[in-house]
Design an enzyme around this catalytic site. Structure first.
Site, short mmCIF file in Angstrom:
data_model
loop_
_atom_site.label_atom_id
_atom_site.label_comp_id
_atom_site.label_asym_id
_atom_site.label_seq_id
_atom_site.Cartn_x
_atom_site.Cartn_y
_atom_site.Cartn_z
CG ASN A 393 -2.09 0.99 1.04
OD1 ASN A 393 -1.97 1.98 0.34
ND2 ASN A 393 -3.21 0.73 1.68
CG ASP A 394 1.51 3.25 3.68
OD1 ASP A 394 0.49 3.84 3.30
OD2 ASP A 394 1.64 2.78 4.83
CB VAL A 395 5.94 0.45 -0.63
CG1 VAL A 395 6.42 0.34 0.81
CG2 VAL A 395 5.13 -0.77 -1.03
#
Length: 464
Positions: A393-395
């Site tokens: 997700n964040d990456v």
């Protein structure tokens, strides 16, 4: 066993530990590195065991506790799933820290047994080493316990902050220094116990404000702490193996922490003191979840992949939770049979610990030459037909490059949005550990696959 022979064998074990770290720097040599580490530890434990001197009651106690500890360790290692490796690492770090505290307490109460002097008249250098080892060990223990509770889900992974938190931490750290100075001048047992209690408290306080997004840094940082604690106690015990091993673990953990922070474009001190990941969901990001998204099913995903010439897999913690690595390998094997080029893109902080994704893919026997780090593969996304994001997700969040107000702004991310088509496997539109919405969900070329990662991957394979 003579002191000279013990020193030589400890040196041999130290060399083996260095070779172990060298081997673990590459997936191809990691098994050999582990073997070197096992042999080195076997030599170190055996030498320590034989150094007891004779078959006295003390020798029997060592044997009993070796058997108990070894049995527990073997049982845990046998039963633990690869997906729970971060929790295991955090748990074992706590035990290393606690061991350092126990050794320091033993040396302080009975210094004569360690040739350090007598109670109230301990050698100054030994007392300093003892105090530092105990303090760092206590910080490692309580910090690792909090990390374990967060990783295991027993405690909320969200950052816990309160007003004046940084000031309190700073004051406690100053208090530890003051207590150490007064302890060395007075050798008061009360000061020694207060020092340990304050150290336990500061370990607790520096980990609770750290969110799930920073768990890779926390794990490597605690790894470093445990090493320095062991090295400090090694000086107290005048044990070469402990000094060498502790220094290796401490320095390698510190270097790894730096690499992780660099991978997130974050200052190490900001991560530790700032509680990165504590961002509240703003009304703007909440509104983003109301934006339309394109969703599909396994049929749609299989169709896109069948007509692709190249596919890049982006694994994340969602893959680990669903234990989908074996199903993913089967899907990739099917794609290869259709002459589709497949590669894996690994972000340095994907998952809950450094190398988490690499370990899971290795468990599924994914060839090492198909796995690439961010720097090696990021330029390939623009030329790929499909990106298959499974649980990351964040990456993969583009706002890290476009929104200066975002808490992850400046963090290097995988350029997934540049692919012709993006297949994003996720249970819902919920934000990642950084607590922010992912703009990739709403891109024109993104197809959301709302499902359990393992089931979706198996269904795609059937359709293929």
């Amino acid at each position: 066993m003579s002191a000279n022979l013990s020193a030589i064998l400890y040196l041999v074990s130290g060399v083996l530990f260095i070779l172990a770290l060298r081997g673990l720097s590459s997936p191809e040599t990691s098994r050999q590195g582990n073997l070197f580490g096992i042999i080195g530890m076997l030599i170190a434990v055996t030498v320590t065991f034989l150094s007891v001197g004779n078959f006295s009651s003390g020798f029997i106690y060592v044997l009993i506790f070796l058997a108990i500890g070894g049995s527990i360790g073997a049982f845990i290692a046998y039963r633990i799933p690869m997906t729970a490796m971060p929790e295991l690492v955090a748990g074992f770090h706590s035990l290393v820290g606690l061991a350092a505290v126990f050794v320091a307490i033993s040396a302080f109460i009975n210094p004569a047994a360690f040739n350090l002097g007598t109670p109230g008249n301990i050698k100054l250098a030994s007392l300093i080493e003892m105090a530092i080892g105990a303090a760092v060990g206590a910080i490692t223990f309580s910090g690792s316990v909090i990390a374990f509770l967060k990783l295991q889900g027993i405690m909320s992974g969200a950052p816990i902050t309160f007003k004046g938190q940084h000031l309190l931490n700073a004051l406690l750290l100053i208090l530890i220094v003051i207590l150490t100075i007064y302890l060395c001048s007075t050798q008061s047992s009360n000061l020694f116990w207060i020092l340990i209690a304050v150290s336990f408290l500061i370990g607790f306080l520096i980990i609770i404000p750290i969110g799930g997004a920073d768990m890779p840094v926390v794990i490597s940082m605690l790894n470093s702490y445990s090493g320095w604690a062991a090295a400090g106690i090694g000086f107290t015990l005048e044990n070469t193996a402990l000094i060498i091993t502790g220094a290796l673990v401490g320095s390698s953990g510190a270097i790894l922490s730096y690499i992780m922070c660099k991978g997130m474009n974050r200052s190490f001190f900001n991560v530790i003191l700032g509680g990165f990941g504590a961002t509240e969901q703003t009304s703007e990001s909440q509104n983003k979840e109301q934006r339309p998204v394109k969703s599909g099913n396994a049929d749609d995903a299989a169709f896109l992949m069948k007509n692709a010439s190249s596919v890049i897999i982006v694994p994340g913690y969602g893959m680990a939770v669903a234990q989908a690595q074996h199903a993913l390998r089967e899907m990739v094997d099917t794609l290869k049979k259709n002459d589709i080029k497949v590669s894996y893109a690994i972000h340095p902080v994907a998952g809950r610990m450094p190398g988490h994704m690499n370990v899971l893919l290795a468990e599924a026997n994914v060839p090492y030459d198909e796995v690439f780090e961010l720097e090696e593969i990021n330029n390939d996304f623009a030329n790929a037909d499909v990106a298959f994001v499974i649980g990351a997700n964040d990456v993969t969040n583009p706002v890290a490059k476009t929104d200066p107000q975002s808490p992850i702004y400046g963090m290097p991310v995988l350029d997934v949005e540049k692919c012709k088509s993006v297949l994003f496997v996720k249970r819902s539109l919920s934000p990642g550990y950084a607590g922010i919405d992912n703009d990739l969900f709403y891109k024109e070329n993104t197809l959301m696959l709302f499902a359990d990662a393992k089931k979706m991957t198996e269904d795609i394979t059937k359709n293929l």
